[in-house]
Every structure is written in C-alpha cells, then in structure tokens.
Scaffold this active site. Sequence first.
Site, PDB file in Angstrom:
ATOM      1  N   GLN A  73       0.882  -1.166   0.000  1.00 47.43           N
ATOM      2  CA  GLN A  73       0.000   0.000   0.000  1.00 47.43           C
ATOM      3  C   GLN A  73       0.924   1.221   0.000  1.00 47.43           C
ATOM      4  O   GLN A  73       1.232   1.779   1.051  1.00 47.43           O
ATOM      5  CB  GLN A  73      -0.889  -0.009   1.238  1.00 47.43           C
ATOM      6  CG  GLN A  73      -1.765  -1.239   1.329  1.00 47.43           C
ATOM      7  CD  GLN A  73      -2.600  -1.226   2.581  1.00 47.43           C
ATOM      8  OE1 GLN A  73      -3.226  -0.208   2.927  1.00 47.43           O
ATOM      9  NE2 GLN A  73      -2.617  -2.337   3.278  1.00 47.43           N
ATOM     10  N   ILE A  74       1.397   1.581  -1.187  1.00 47.55           N
ATOM     11  CA  ILE A  74       2.465   2.578  -1.267  1.00 47.55           C
ATOM     12  C   ILE A  74       2.042   3.954  -0.774  1.00 47.55           C
ATOM     13  O   ILE A  74       2.872   4.718  -0.299  1.00 47.55           O
ATOM     14  CB  ILE A  74       3.089   2.668  -2.675  1.00 47.55           C
ATOM     15  CG1 ILE A  74       2.068   3.062  -3.721  1.00 47.55           C
ATOM     16  CG2 ILE A  74       3.752   1.363  -3.039  1.00 47.55           C
ATOM     17  CD1 ILE A  74       2.656   3.315  -5.095  1.00 47.55           C
ATOM     18  N   CYS A  75       0.767   4.274  -0.837  1.00 45.16           N
ATOM     19  CA  CYS A  75       0.317   5.580  -0.335  1.00 45.16           C
ATOM     20  C   CYS A  75       0.419   5.660   1.183  1.00 45.16           C
ATOM     21  O   CYS A  75       0.490   6.750   1.744  1.00 45.16           O
ATOM     22  CB  CYS A  75      -1.124   5.858  -0.752  1.00 45.16           C
ATOM     23  SG  CYS A  75      -1.300   6.103  -2.522  1.00 45.16           S
ATOM     24  N   PHE A  76       0.416   4.495   1.839  1.00 45.65           N
ATOM     25  CA  PHE A  76       0.454   4.451   3.299  1.00 45.65           C
ATOM     26  C   PHE A  76       1.769   3.884   3.828  1.00 45.65           C
ATOM     27  O   PHE A  76       1.921   3.672   5.022  1.00 45.65           O
ATOM     28  CB  PHE A  76      -0.721   3.624   3.832  1.00 45.65           C
ATOM     29  CG  PHE A  76      -2.050   4.133   3.377  1.00 45.65           C
ATOM     30  CD1 PHE A  76      -2.572   5.305   3.904  1.00 45.65           C
ATOM     31  CD2 PHE A  76      -2.772   3.469   2.407  1.00 45.65           C
ATOM     32  CE1 PHE A  76      -3.796   5.792   3.482  1.00 45.65           C
ATOM     33  CE2 PHE A  76      -4.003   3.949   1.979  1.00 45.65           C
ATOM     34  CZ  PHE A  76      -4.516   5.105   2.510  1.00 45.65           C
ATOM     35  N   TYR A  77       2.721   3.608   2.927  1.00 40.94           N
ATOM     36  CA  TYR A  77       4.021   3.034   3.306  1.00 40.94           C
ATOM     37  C   TYR A  77       3.838   1.794   4.189  1.00 40.94           C
ATOM     38  O   TYR A  77       4.438   1.666   5.248  1.00 40.94           O
ATOM     39  CB  TYR A  77       4.917   4.072   3.979  1.00 40.94           C
ATOM     40  CG  TYR A  77       5.169   5.262   3.099  1.00 40.94           C
ATOM     41  CD1 TYR A  77       5.956   5.141   1.955  1.00 40.94           C
ATOM     42  CD2 TYR A  77       4.600   6.498   3.365  1.00 40.94           C
ATOM     43  CE1 TYR A  77       6.178   6.216   1.114  1.00 40.94           C
ATOM     44  CE2 TYR A  77       4.818   7.583   2.526  1.00 40.94           C
ATOM     45  CZ  TYR A  77       5.605   7.428   1.409  1.00 40.94           C
ATOM     46  OH  TYR A  77       5.822   8.492   0.572  1.00 40.94           O
TER      47      TYR A  77
END
Length: 108
Positions: A73-77
């Site tokens: 979930q790259i937006c949330f690292y």
Amino acid sequence: KYNKDHKVINWFWECLSKRSQEDLRRFFQFCTGSSRVPINGFSTFVSYQGEKIPFCIESVPYRKKGYNVIRAQICFYTIDLPLFKTEQEVDDAITTVLDNAVVGFGMA
C-alpha cells in the site's frame, strides 16, 4: 498481529538479508514507489496531507485455499505480510514480488 520478535517478521528480514542490492532496491520500490530511501531516512515519509507516516508491516490472515502474496500500500508506506507457515513460503513470496515488479508504470 506482528511484533519485532514474531517468527514471520524474523523470516522476512532473514530472507531479505540474503538478497542482492538490486533485489533490495526493487523490493523497496515495490513497497514505497521509490527506489531510494529519503535522504533523511524512513522517518521522513509523509502523507499527502503532510503528516509523518511510519513504514509498517501489517499481518494479514494466511489463506488455506488461495494465493498468499505480499501486498504493498504505497500511499500508506505499508506492506501486508500473510502469516506464512514456513520461511520458504516467505522467501517464495519475496521472489514473486521481484519476478513481477514493474518499474515506472510498466516501462522497464
């Protein structure tokens, strides 16, 4: 739920420690959308609202039937790491990520 001493977390870091620098770069890009750690380290990850966000590994249930994969979930690292049963399953999941990692909107 994971903690720093959980066996799956230990397997995860052990499997990553055996990988090449190129593999680590690609795995990091899969997790964060960037191939490099920010100049001031992980503590400088920020949300779109400008708030600091820690890099997290979240446990997700192991599926008896189905495909157990590491998801990012790259937006949330954050990465979702199934509660794998063996270290080999963890290593296989990392290999799957690396074999299917896409660079820059599908342009290699």
